[in-house]
Motif scaffolding. Structure first.
Motif, PDB file in Angstrom:
ATOM      1  N   ILE A  36       0.835  -1.205   0.000  1.00  0.00           N
ATOM      2  CA  ILE A  36       0.000   0.000   0.000  1.00  0.00           C
ATOM      3  C   ILE A  36       0.867   1.253   0.000  1.00  0.00           C
ATOM      4  N   ILE A  37       1.909   1.266   0.820  1.00  0.00           N
ATOM      5  CA  ILE A  37       2.823   2.412   0.865  1.00  0.00           C
ATOM      6  C   ILE A  37       3.553   2.561  -0.471  1.00  0.00           C
ATOM      7  N   GLY A  38       3.978   1.470  -1.049  1.00  0.00           N
ATOM      8  CA  GLY A  38       4.643   1.509  -2.354  1.00  0.00           C
ATOM      9  C   GLY A  38       3.716   2.016  -3.449  1.00  0.00           C
ATOM     10  N   PHE A  39       2.464   1.587  -3.418  1.00  0.00           N
ATOM     11  CA  PHE A  39       1.489   2.052  -4.408  1.00  0.00           C
ATOM     12  C   PHE A  39       1.227   3.542  -4.237  1.00  0.00           C
ATOM     13  N   ALA A  40       1.120   4.022  -3.002  1.00  0.00           N
ATOM     14  CA  ALA A  40       0.904   5.453  -2.750  1.00  0.00           C
ATOM     15  C   ALA A  40       2.100   6.268  -3.248  1.00  0.00           C
ATOM     16  N   ALA A  41       3.312   5.778  -3.036  1.00  0.00           N
ATOM     17  CA  ALA A  41       4.507   6.478  -3.521  1.00  0.00           C
ATOM     18  C   ALA A  41       4.535   6.503  -5.041  1.00  0.00           C
ATOM     19  N   LEU A  42       4.141   5.410  -5.665  1.00  0.00           N
ATOM     20  CA  LEU A  42       4.086   5.344  -7.120  1.00  0.00           C
ATOM     21  C   LEU A  42       3.085   6.354  -7.681  1.00  0.00           C
ATOM     22  N   ILE A  43       1.923   6.428  -7.089  1.00  0.00           N
ATOM     23  CA  ILE A  43       0.903   7.393  -7.509  1.00  0.00           C
ATOM     24  C   ILE A  43       1.434   8.812  -7.340  1.00  0.00           C
ATOM     25  N   TYR A  44       2.106   9.086  -6.242  1.00  0.00           N
ATOM     26  CA  TYR A  44       2.662  10.426  -6.007  1.00  0.00           C
ATOM     27  C   TYR A  44       3.654  10.802  -7.096  1.00  0.00           C
ATOM     28  N   PHE A  45       4.593   9.908  -7.402  1.00  0.00           N
ATOM     29  CA  PHE A  45       5.637  10.245  -8.363  1.00  0.00           C
ATOM     30  C   PHE A  45       5.156  10.227  -9.807  1.00  0.00           C
ATOM     31  N   ILE A  46       4.079   9.517 -10.107  1.00  0.00           N
ATOM     32  CA  ILE A  46       3.578   9.473 -11.479  1.00  0.00           C
ATOM     33  C   ILE A  46       2.548  10.564 -11.736  1.00  0.00           C
ATOM     34  N   LEU A  47       1.685  10.858 -10.776  1.00  0.00           N
ATOM     35  CA  LEU A  47       0.581  11.787 -11.017  1.00  0.00           C
ATOM     36  C   LEU A  47       0.729  13.134 -10.311  1.00  0.00           C
ATOM     37  N   ILE A  48       0.952  13.134  -9.035  1.00  0.00           N
ATOM     38  CA  ILE A  48       0.867  14.363  -8.242  1.00  0.00           C
ATOM     39  C   ILE A  48       2.074  15.262  -8.450  1.00  0.00           C
ATOM     40  N   ARG A  49       3.258  14.725  -8.377  1.00  0.00           N
ATOM     41  CA  ARG A  49       4.476  15.543  -8.475  1.00  0.00           C
ATOM     42  C   ARG A  49       4.614  16.251  -9.824  1.00  0.00           C
ATOM     43  N   PRO A  50       4.405  15.565 -10.960  1.00  0.00           N
ATOM     44  CA  PRO A  50       4.497  16.283 -12.240  1.00  0.00           C
ATOM     45  C   PRO A  50       3.451  17.388 -12.389  1.00  0.00           C
ATOM     46  N   GLN A  51       2.249  17.169 -11.851  1.00  0.00           N
ATOM     47  CA  GLN A  51       1.215  18.198 -11.936  1.00  0.00           C
ATOM     48  C   GLN A  51       1.596  19.425 -11.119  1.00  0.00           C
ATOM     49  N   ARG A  52       2.152  19.225  -9.940  1.00  0.00           N
ATOM     50  CA  ARG A  52       2.607  20.360  -9.124  1.00  0.00           C
ATOM     51  C   ARG A  52       3.717  21.137  -9.825  1.00  0.00           C
ATOM     52  N   LYS A  53       4.642  20.412 -10.464  1.00  0.00           N
ATOM     53  CA  LYS A  53       5.734  21.059 -11.189  1.00  0.00           C
ATOM     54  C   LYS A  53       5.186  21.886 -12.345  1.00  0.00           C
ATOM     55  N   LYS A  54       4.227  21.346 -13.077  1.00  0.00           N
ATOM     56  CA  LYS A  54       3.618  22.073 -14.201  1.00  0.00           C
ATOM     57  C   LYS A  54       2.895  23.323 -13.707  1.00  0.00           C
ATOM     58  N   THR A  55       2.179  23.216 -12.590  1.00  0.00           N
ATOM     59  CA  THR A  55       1.463  24.355 -12.029  1.00  0.00           C
ATOM     60  C   THR A  55       2.428  25.457 -11.611  1.00  0.00           C
ATOM     61  N   LYS A  56       3.558  25.095 -11.000  1.00  0.00           N
ATOM     62  CA  LYS A  56       4.562  26.086 -10.603  1.00  0.00           C
ATOM     63  C   LYS A  56       5.157  26.788 -11.818  1.00  0.00           C
ATOM     64  N   GLU A  57       5.428  26.039 -12.890  1.00  0.00           N
ATOM     65  CA  GLU A  57       5.981  26.647 -14.098  1.00  0.00           C
ATOM     66  C   GLU A  57       4.983  27.609 -14.733  1.00  0.00           C
ATOM     67  N   GLU A  58       3.687  27.236 -14.756  1.00  0.00           N
ATOM     68  CA  GLU A  58       2.669  28.126 -15.308  1.00  0.00           C
ATOM     69  C   GLU A  58       2.556  29.403 -14.484  1.00  0.00           C
ATOM     70  N   GLN A  59       2.615  29.277 -13.175  1.00  0.00           N
ATOM     71  CA  GLN A  59       2.529  30.458 -12.308  1.00  0.00           C
ATOM     72  C   GLN A  59       3.740  31.373 -12.512  1.00  0.00           C
ATOM     73  N   LYS A  60       4.916  30.780 -12.683  1.00  0.00           N
ATOM     74  CA  LYS A  60       6.126  31.563 -12.929  1.00  0.00           C
ATOM     75  C   LYS A  60       6.005  32.321 -14.250  1.00  0.00           C
ATOM     76  N   MET A  61       5.459  31.652 -15.280  1.00  0.00           N
ATOM     77  CA  MET A  61       5.270  32.293 -16.577  1.00  0.00           C
ATOM     78  C   MET A  61       4.288  33.452 -16.456  1.00  0.00           C
ATOM     79  N   ARG A  62       3.190  33.268 -15.742  1.00  0.00           N
ATOM     80  CA  ARG A  62       2.196  34.332 -15.594  1.00  0.00           C
ATOM     81  C   ARG A  62       2.742  35.507 -14.793  1.00  0.00           C
ATOM     82  N   ASP A  63       3.593  35.221 -13.814  1.00  0.00           N
ATOM     83  CA  ASP A  63       4.188  36.303 -13.025  1.00  0.00           C
ATOM     84  C   ASP A  63       5.221  37.101 -13.823  1.00  0.00           C
TER      85      ASP A  63
END
Length: 117
Positions: A36-63
């Motif tokens: 379960i912990i391994g699956f949660a880490a996999l989901i984090y690194f595949i889905l959540i982390r790239p989306q956060r990185k993309k959101t930060k880059e978009e905010q930097k561009m808008r600023d």
């Protein structure tokens, strides 16, 4: 939680009579927790982390949008920033008639002007 303890007691009772695998119930639960912990880490690194990185880059561009930049809005309008109204909006001119439109900062999709940083 009570059902989990009943399950553990039942598995311990069935394995304790043989002398082998007396810790088998706990081992299977620990393996399940590790999965379960391994699956949660996999989901984090595949889905959540790239989306956060993309959101930060978009905010930097808008600023970094400045007066004079060519932009594309989320709605597909092409234009040039004429002035900054406040922290959250800009005045954009678009079209052959140089129509002026007030747009929100969050509605900027792409900045076509390259800046040296």
């Amino acid at each position: 939680m009570r059902n989990l303890f009943n399950l553990l007691d039942a598995s311990a009772a069935t394995t304790s009579g043989t002398g082998e695998g007396s810790g088998g119930g706990w081992a299977s639960i620990l393996i399940m927790i590790v999965y379960i912990i391994g699956f949660a880490a996999l989901i984090y690194f595949i889905l959540i982390r790239p989306q956060r990185k993309k959101t930060k880059e978009e905010q930097k561009m808008r600023d970094s949008v400045q007066v004079g930049d060519e932009i594309i809005t989320i709605g597909g309008l092409y234009g040039r920033i004429v002035s900054k109204k406040d922290d959250d909006s800009f005045i954009m001119e678009s079209g052959a008639d140089k129509n002026k439109i007030r747009i929100a900062k969050w509605s900027i999709q792409t900045n076509l002007t390259l800046h040296d940083e």
